[in-house]
Design a protein around this motif. Structure first.
Motif, PDB file in Angstrom:
ATOM      1  N   MET A 146      31.864  28.731  44.630  1.00  0.00           N
ATOM      2  CA  MET A 146      33.064  29.529  44.379  1.00  0.00           C
ATOM      3  C   MET A 146      34.316  28.699  44.607  1.00  0.00           C
ATOM      4  O   MET A 146      35.294  28.818  43.855  1.00  0.00           O
ATOM      5  CB  MET A 146      33.073  30.783  45.259  1.00  0.00           C
ATOM      6  CG  MET A 146      34.193  31.751  44.930  1.00  0.00           C
ATOM      7  SD  MET A 146      34.049  32.389  43.244  1.00  0.00           S
ATOM      8  CE  MET A 146      35.768  32.734  42.911  1.00  0.00           C
TER       9      MET A 146
ATOM     10  N   TYR B  21      34.636  26.586  41.577  1.00  0.00           N
ATOM     11  CA  TYR B  21      35.037  27.405  40.434  1.00  0.00           C
ATOM     12  C   TYR B  21      36.509  27.790  40.535  1.00  0.00           C
ATOM     13  O   TYR B  21      37.249  27.716  39.555  1.00  0.00           O
ATOM     14  CB  TYR B  21      34.146  28.634  40.337  1.00  0.00           C
ATOM     15  CG  TYR B  21      34.418  29.485  39.127  1.00  0.00           C
ATOM     16  CD1 TYR B  21      34.363  28.948  37.841  1.00  0.00           C
ATOM     17  CD2 TYR B  21      34.720  30.836  39.255  1.00  0.00           C
ATOM     18  CE1 TYR B  21      34.608  29.730  36.722  1.00  0.00           C
ATOM     19  CE2 TYR B  21      34.961  31.619  38.150  1.00  0.00           C
ATOM     20  CZ  TYR B  21      34.900  31.059  36.884  1.00  0.00           C
ATOM     21  OH  TYR B  21      35.157  31.855  35.776  1.00  0.00           O
ATOM     22  N   ALA B  22      36.940  28.172  41.729  1.00  0.00           N
ATOM     23  CA  ALA B  22      38.343  28.542  41.934  1.00  0.00           C
ATOM     24  C   ALA B  22      39.263  27.358  41.669  1.00  0.00           C
ATOM     25  O   ALA B  22      40.413  27.538  41.228  1.00  0.00           O
ATOM     26  CB  ALA B  22      38.550  29.069  43.347  1.00  0.00           C
TER      27      ALA B  22
ATOM     28  N   LEU C  40      30.350  28.035  37.493  1.00  0.00           N
ATOM     29  CA  LEU C  40      30.162  29.460  37.219  1.00  0.00           C
ATOM     30  C   LEU C  40      28.704  29.810  36.951  1.00  0.00           C
ATOM     31  O   LEU C  40      28.212  30.820  37.454  1.00  0.00           O
ATOM     32  CB  LEU C  40      31.027  29.921  36.043  1.00  0.00           C
ATOM     33  CG  LEU C  40      30.857  31.404  35.666  1.00  0.00           C
ATOM     34  CD1 LEU C  40      31.201  32.301  36.844  1.00  0.00           C
ATOM     35  CD2 LEU C  40      31.698  31.746  34.464  1.00  0.00           C
TER      36      LEU C  40
ATOM     37  N   LEU D  33      36.311  38.278  37.844  1.00  0.00           N
ATOM     38  CA  LEU D  33      36.177  37.136  38.743  1.00  0.00           C
ATOM     39  C   LEU D  33      36.862  35.920  38.137  1.00  0.00           C
ATOM     40  O   LEU D  33      37.563  35.186  38.829  1.00  0.00           O
ATOM     41  CB  LEU D  33      34.707  36.830  39.026  1.00  0.00           C
ATOM     42  CG  LEU D  33      34.438  35.610  39.912  1.00  0.00           C
ATOM     43  CD1 LEU D  33      34.973  35.838  41.322  1.00  0.00           C
ATOM     44  CD2 LEU D  33      32.949  35.310  39.951  1.00  0.00           C
ATOM     45  N   ARG D  34      36.689  35.727  36.862  1.00  0.00           N
ATOM     46  CA  ARG D  34      37.329  34.608  36.165  1.00  0.00           C
ATOM     47  C   ARG D  34      38.857  34.694  36.306  1.00  0.00           C
ATOM     48  O   ARG D  34      39.521  33.716  36.600  1.00  0.00           O
ATOM     49  CB  ARG D  34      36.925  34.612  34.692  1.00  0.00           C
ATOM     50  CG  ARG D  34      37.545  33.507  33.898  1.00  0.00           C
ATOM     51  CD  ARG D  34      37.062  33.553  32.433  1.00  0.00           C
ATOM     52  NE  ARG D  34      37.316  32.332  31.766  1.00  0.00           N
ATOM     53  CZ  ARG D  34      36.623  31.214  31.896  1.00  0.00           C
ATOM     54  NH1 ARG D  34      35.587  31.177  32.707  1.00  0.00           N
ATOM     55  NH2 ARG D  34      36.950  30.132  31.244  1.00  0.00           N
TER      56      ARG D  34
ATOM     57  N   ARG E 250      39.849  34.333  40.280  1.00  0.00           N
ATOM     58  CA  ARG E 250      39.267  33.247  41.071  1.00  0.00           C
ATOM     59  C   ARG E 250      40.311  32.473  41.858  1.00  0.00           C
ATOM     60  O   ARG E 250      40.014  31.958  42.925  1.00  0.00           O
ATOM     61  CB  ARG E 250      38.445  32.314  40.194  1.00  0.00           C
ATOM     62  CG  ARG E 250      39.243  31.556  39.164  1.00  0.00           C
ATOM     63  CD  ARG E 250      38.335  30.756  38.295  1.00  0.00           C
ATOM     64  NE  ARG E 250      39.055  30.253  37.131  1.00  0.00           N
ATOM     65  CZ  ARG E 250      38.531  29.435  36.273  1.00  0.00           C
ATOM     66  NH1 ARG E 250      37.292  29.009  36.422  1.00  0.00           N
ATOM     67  NH2 ARG E 250      39.224  29.030  35.250  1.00  0.00           N
ATOM     68  N   HIS E 251      41.532  32.420  41.371  1.00  0.00           N
ATOM     69  CA  HIS E 251      42.585  31.693  42.090  1.00  0.00           C
ATOM     70  C   HIS E 251      42.963  32.368  43.413  1.00  0.00           C
ATOM     71  O   HIS E 251      43.584  31.753  44.274  1.00  0.00           O
ATOM     72  CB  HIS E 251      43.825  31.539  41.197  1.00  0.00           C
ATOM     73  CG  HIS E 251      44.527  32.837  40.939  1.00  0.00           C
ATOM     74  ND1 HIS E 251      44.084  33.726  39.980  1.00  0.00           N
ATOM     75  CD2 HIS E 251      45.611  33.389  41.529  1.00  0.00           C
ATOM     76  CE1 HIS E 251      44.878  34.786  39.998  1.00  0.00           C
ATOM     77  NE2 HIS E 251      45.811  34.611  40.919  1.00  0.00           N
TER      78      HIS E 251
ATOM     79  N   TYR F  92      40.696  33.478  45.552  1.00  0.00           N
ATOM     80  CA  TYR F  92      39.636  33.214  46.524  1.00  0.00           C
ATOM     81  C   TYR F  92      40.111  32.192  47.553  1.00  0.00           C
ATOM     82  O   TYR F  92      40.681  31.170  47.203  1.00  0.00           O
ATOM     83  CB  TYR F  92      38.376  32.694  45.808  1.00  0.00           C
ATOM     84  CG  TYR F  92      37.296  32.250  46.773  1.00  0.00           C
ATOM     85  CD1 TYR F  92      36.561  33.178  47.489  1.00  0.00           C
ATOM     86  CD2 TYR F  92      37.037  30.898  46.979  1.00  0.00           C
ATOM     87  CE1 TYR F  92      35.584  32.770  48.381  1.00  0.00           C
ATOM     88  CE2 TYR F  92      36.062  30.481  47.869  1.00  0.00           C
ATOM     89  CZ  TYR F  92      35.339  31.419  48.573  1.00  0.00           C
ATOM     90  OH  TYR F  92      34.377  31.019  49.456  1.00  0.00           O
TER      91      TYR F  92
END
Length: 163
Positions: free
Chosen positions: A10, A13-14, A21, A57-58, A61-62, A64
């Motif tokens: 995560m 991904y973030a 992902l 989530l996409r 994500r920033h 997180y």
């Protein structure tokens, strides 16, 4: 240490690593789908909600925080979608429960969500509070109220077995 792997994925991904992902999805999707399957009766709705969860989530994500537990973050997104869907569909308790299944079928979507997060995912009250966006004392009171309500609704079934 599945949680550490989720946090690493995560965090990546973030930070913009799109390749993170797929393994993140592979690890979390079955759990999120199980939540939705528990909360909504139609499998197609559960699958739609799963897709919407990962789309959100996409977009989110920033937000997180690297190193934070991933499941409360993802289940927070899922819980919001579940609450929206359950607001569209009313769960009613129209008759006396004949079985344990009837008792659970009559629960509101919010209550189903609480049971799922607490019993099936094993989240702590503090994590449930984070998922629901409420304080820890409020989450504790909600869980206590729900279990008390279940005991009251299940008692007649238990009394019926002993007679």
């Amino acid at each position: 240490m599945q949680e550490n792997r989720e946090e690493v994925l995560m965090t990546a991904y973030a930070a913009g690593d799109e390749a993170a992902l797929e393994p993140l999805f592979d690890g979390l999707a079955p759990r999120v789908l199980a939540l939705f399957s528990y909360c909504v009766p139609e499998s197609r709705q559960a699958e739609d909600l799963l897709e919407q969860t990962f789309m959100r989530l996409r977009r989110q994500r920033h937000t997180y925080r690297p190193g934070a537990p991933v499941r409360p973050f993802v289940f927070g997104i899922a819980a919001s979608l579940c609450a929206d869907r359950m607001a569209e569909r009313r769960w009613t308790d129209t008759s006396r429960a004949q079985s344990v299944g009837d008792v659970f079928a009559a629960l509101s979507g919010d209550d189903r969500l609480l049971i799922y997060l607490h019993r099936h995912e094993g989240l702590r009250i503090s994590q449930i509070a984070a998922v629901l966006g409420v304080s820890e004392p409020v989450a504790r009171a909600q869980v206590f109220r729900l279990y008390q309500q279940l005991r009251e609704r299940l008692q007649p079934l238990l009394d019926g077995e002993s007679s």
